[in-house]
Design a protein around this motif. Structure first.
Motif, mmCIF file in Angstrom:
data_model
loop_
_atom_site.group_PDB
_atom_site.id
_atom_site.type_symbol
_atom_site.label_atom_id
_atom_site.label_comp_id
_atom_site.label_asym_id
_atom_site.label_seq_id
_atom_site.Cartn_x
_atom_site.Cartn_y
_atom_site.Cartn_z
ATOM 1 N N ARG A 180 -3.813 -1.873 -6.340
ATOM 2 C CA ARG A 180 -3.596 -3.100 -5.557
ATOM 3 C C ARG A 180 -2.963 -4.219 -6.388
ATOM 4 N N GLU A 198 -6.120 -2.252 2.744
ATOM 5 C CA GLU A 198 -7.031 -3.213 2.129
ATOM 6 C C GLU A 198 -7.891 -3.872 3.210
ATOM 7 N N LEU A 216 -1.083 1.643 1.359
ATOM 8 C CA LEU A 216 -2.163 0.852 0.785
ATOM 9 C C LEU A 216 -2.930 0.180 1.913
ATOM 10 N N TYR A 259 -11.080 -0.170 0.151
ATOM 11 C CA TYR A 259 -9.628 -0.029 0.175
ATOM 12 C C TYR A 259 -9.263 1.371 -0.301
ATOM 13 N N ALA A 284 -1.054 -10.194 -2.421
ATOM 14 C CA ALA A 284 -0.163 -9.078 -2.108
ATOM 15 C C ALA A 284 0.380 -9.234 -0.697
ATOM 16 N N SER A 313 -5.553 3.762 -1.671
ATOM 17 C CA SER A 313 -4.121 3.884 -1.936
ATOM 18 C C SER A 313 -3.767 5.359 -1.942
#
Length: 810
Positions: free
Chosen positions: A180, A406, A404, A373, A194, A375
């Motif tokens: 992240r 989150e 990704l 989260y 982000a 990825s």
């Protein structure tokens, strides 16, 4: 240092400008210990002969020192002694190095040889392969950090990008969690949030771009032969998104002639936290001798949690699990062609966020909901290389898919628990084709063309877990259903298509002075649209924003440098370089807005004396001035949602230096520092409105001062044992989370430390490492949830951690 086989010439042909010597002529020859690839280049320069290689894997073989008045034949025999290779004379001025044919024997079985070289092998000349022209370090105009496979233990490989941060003073990062984070080189940092904007640091795996409009994928560094970091804009060679510099990771290539592998395992214990562990395996499998080979890497890492959530009564909630692998297939039909097929997959699962709250307690916070989260990263690449003497053609084409997901705690005061989710899906297709001519000692040219298509889709939603019939509004225009039902919030889709022509050439107008000029012409086609727009957005507003985003931009990025090595063992250089990022669409206060491209220009002066790892003392220093126009930054809107805006113009002064001392062959001392003075000299109107009229603001997320001290000791012990000790301390100075009063929280001002010891006997290595020796509680990052920007959140250093590990090579 080691020059890796996958980035060496298929035929390491050296054509000297002088008339070639006869093989029987005796000449003064001096070749330092190192690798066969660099040694062949040096011998060719000193004697004027051409030396070719039949197999790229030969170039990585270790060679000893060769000194004396010798014929070429005698020098080659000394150089190749014990390597398993032999030299064959083609004509009076041409030699070819080949792998010696093995006689079949059933009496004894050869001793297994590790995939990676032994740790006590001497360093070779540093070649800056990220320059795309294999430039020797003394003739590279710029600051570069080069880490070879001697730098990484298996424990450090398991830490991924964190290992690079610990070793390179000019590299910094946000700390939102593995997969992240945003990486910054020097002070070229936009923000800690982000959003949809492109990264300021280019990241590459070999010749393949790793990311575009997404954070660092944080690939683990298992079986990596080399990492190079080039500082400053790299727009000419790498295009958009390389404003601060580039990081190039070069995995070990398949070995065409040798079976082998390695297995590593480690267990770790975290003070105040859960235990963790890591496991990895590497296998190199020649399928057709000297023609076809497969290399496989697999790994799994669990990082124990150490943050307690007192509101929910849970301990060590921020556990992270990572697993993945790489596969590489190399086909070399003859000595002139090399074809590589590469694949990468990695998955990261984070159980919860990484931040704590100082007012709650050390390593503690109070959150109403968990904030997990993940990825998911997938890469495929085809690389083709063709060699004609000193001319090379390289073609690299590949695909990346990166997702990704989150989540952030969106609970409001006295409100029901709520969770905001953001999912960013990025797809990249890229191809680059270039023709390179490598001449003697850093001269030559490169001409290439590339095409890139990147699509980013950001989807957002809000989930409330309340049970009341009427729920208070959290995000304007987004319904709150309660009962764990998700409601869509406005997202955005951006697409960029870039077609590029680029070139660079180095020439020597007078002896000892090298001039390099280059340029990159890029045409970008940009488009964007809103996803799942809320009802409050009118179709007219959407159409207007999308029409503004749909446009063409053409930009030319020039570069130039002057370098002199007329003073023995000293390099002086001056360099000018530019970089840029295209614009796009972002969601601001539930409205879709366009942000413009930004552009950066850097002028730098530097010097270099000696080569680290080779000379007793190596020094380097650099002074740079950067002008940054229309800075793109991922910020938060008035609701707290991540968005992107142009925050104004800025300027940056950077001073950095490094000294590497080898008082004995076994001991290396390394010290480096960096000082940044960054200012947002012309803030955008919306920032001036925040009571900052007439004031100069610091750019976010990069400390004004940083430094690193380290030592490395390697020595043989009795009974065929080798000892390796290393330690480091890194200081990270103060910085601010963002620009403006809301994001003005300070962070940094801490020291991180590490110590590692290993003992190697034959194919087995035992290691013990300790990180954060002082158990510091330093604040790496001040962002918790963007829905609450006033609490005293902080992201602590990982507490004192001890790891024991074992590696076995076969």
């Amino acid at each position: 240092m080691r020059r890796k086989a996958d980035l060496l010439l298929v035929t390491a042909l050296v054509i000297a400008s002088a008339a070639p010597a006869q093989a029987a002529d005796r000449q003064a020859i001096s070749i330092a210990p190192g690798r066969l690839g660099e040694a062949a280049i040096t011998l060719g320069r000193q004697t004027g002969v051409s030396i070719g290689m039949s197999d790229q894997s030969l170039a990585g073989l270790a060679t000893g020192r060769v000194d004396g008045t010798l014929s070429v034949d005698a020098a080659l025999k000394r150089l190749l002694k014990g390597t398993g290779a032999t030299a064959r004379r083609i004509d009076a001025a041409t030699w070819r190095i080949e792998r010696a044919r093995r006689r079949p024997s059933t009496a004894t079985r050869p001793r297994p040889v590790p995939v990676a070289p032994a740790p006590d092998q001497p360093p070779a000349e540093i070649i800056v392969t990220a320059s795309k022209r294999d430039t020797p370090l003394p003739r590279y105009a710029g600051m570069v950090e080069a880490l070879d496979n001697r730098a990484f233990t298996s424990g450090e490989a398991a830490n991924g990008t964190a290992t690079l941060l610990a070793r390179i003073a000019s590299l910094s990062s946000t700390h939102a969690g593995n997969g992240r984070n945003k990486l910054f080189i020097r002070a070229i940092a936009d923000s800690g949030v982000a959003g949809p904007t492109q990264a300021t640091t280019g990241q590459y795996l070999g010749d393949m771009r790793l990311n575009y409009a997404a954070p660092d994928p944080d690939l683990k560094l298992y079986d990596v032969g080399r990492v190079e970091v080039l500082e400053g804009p790299q727009g000419t060679l790498y295009g958009a998104g390389s404003l601060g510099g580039i990081i190039r990771i070069m995995p070990n290539a398949p070995n065409l002639g040798q079976f082998g592998g390695q297995v590593s395992a480690g267990l770790s214990a975290i003070q105040h936290g859960d235990p963790g562990g890591d496991l990895s395996a590497t296998l190199n499998l020649p399928i057709v001798a000297e023609k076809l080979a497969l290399r496989l890497v697999g790994y799994g890492v669990q990082e124990g949690g150490y943050i307690d959530d007192v509101y929910r009564g849970k301990d060590d909630v921020n556990r992270v699990r990572t697993w993945g692998g790489r596969a590489a297939l190399r086909f070399a039909p003859d000595e002139d062609w090399t074809i590589d097929l590469n694949g990468v997959y990695q998955h990261i699962d984070g159980d919860d966020a990484q931040y704590a709250t100082r007012s709650v307690g050390r390593l503690e916070r109070a959150s109403a909901v968990s904030q997990p989260y993940f990825s998911d990263y997938l890469l495929g690449n085809v690389r083709i290389e063709r060699q004609w003497d000193s001319l090379r053609f390289i073609s690299s084409t590949g695909l990346v898919r990166n997702e990704l997901a989150e989540s952030y705690d969106a609970t409001q005061p006295d409100g029901a628990p709520a969770l905001f989710r953001q999912n960013n899906k990025v797809n990249i297709f890229s191809t680059e084709n270039r023709l390179v001519r490598d001449l003697d000692n850093g001269l030559g040219w490169i001409l290439g063309a590339s095409y890139l298509q990147s699509t980013s889709e950001i989807h957002r939603s809000l989930t409330s877990f309340g049970t009341a019939n009427v729920q208070p509004e959290v995000i304007p225009g987004v319904p709150v259903y309660g009962m764990g039902l998700a409601a869509a919030a406005t997202g955005v889709r951006n697409e960029v298509r870039e077609a590029t022509l680029f070139g660079e050439a180095s020439f020597e107008p007078v002896k000892g002075l090298i001039a390099t000029v280059g340029g990159r012409l890029t045409n970008s086609r940009l488009s964007g649209e809103a996803l799942d727009p809320v009802a409050a957005l009118s179709s007219a507003d959407l159409a207007r924003a999308e029409a503004q985003a749909d446009r063409n931009e053409t930009i030319f990025l020039p570069s130039a440098s002057l370098l002199t090595d007329a003073i023995p063992d000293i390099t002086l250089y001056a360099k000018f370089q530019q970089g840029f990022r295209p614009g796009g669409l972002a969601v601001d206060d539930q409205r879709v807005r366009r942000y413009q491209n930004d552009r950066i220009s850097t002028v730098e002066l530097g010097f270099r004396k000696g080569v680290p790892g080779r000379d007793a003392i190596a020094l380097s220093a650099n002074v740079a001035y950067t002008d940054w126009r229309d800075i793109q930054a991922d910020v938060t809107d008035r609701i707290g949602l991540p968005t992107t805006a142009n925050i104004g113009d800025g300027r940056i002064y950077t001073v950095e230096g490094r000294i590497v001392v080898r008082p004995t062959p076994a001991l290396t001392l390394d010290g480096s520092f960096i000082y940044n003075d960054s200012r947002l000299s012309q803030p955008a109107q919306f920032l001036r409105a925040l009571s900052y009229e007439g004031q100069s603001l610091s750019l976010p997320n990069v400390a004004n001062l940083g430094g690193r001290l380290a030592f490395d000791y390697r020595a043989p012990l009795a009974n065929d044992l080798d000892l390796h000790l290393s330690g480091a301390a890194r200081y990270v100075g103060k910085s601010r989370l963002g620009v403006g009063p809301i994001l003005g929280q300070t962070q940094g001002d801490y020291v991180d430390t590490s110590l590692t010891a290993s003992v190697t006997r034959g194919p087995v290595q035992y290691s013990l490492s300790l990180t954060n020796l002082l158990d510091s509680n330093g604040n790496r990052f001040s962002l918790g949830t963007p829905f609450d920007l006033r609490s005293d959140y902080y992201t602590p250093l990982r507490p004192r951690t001890v790891r024991i590990g074992m590696d076995f090579a076969f």
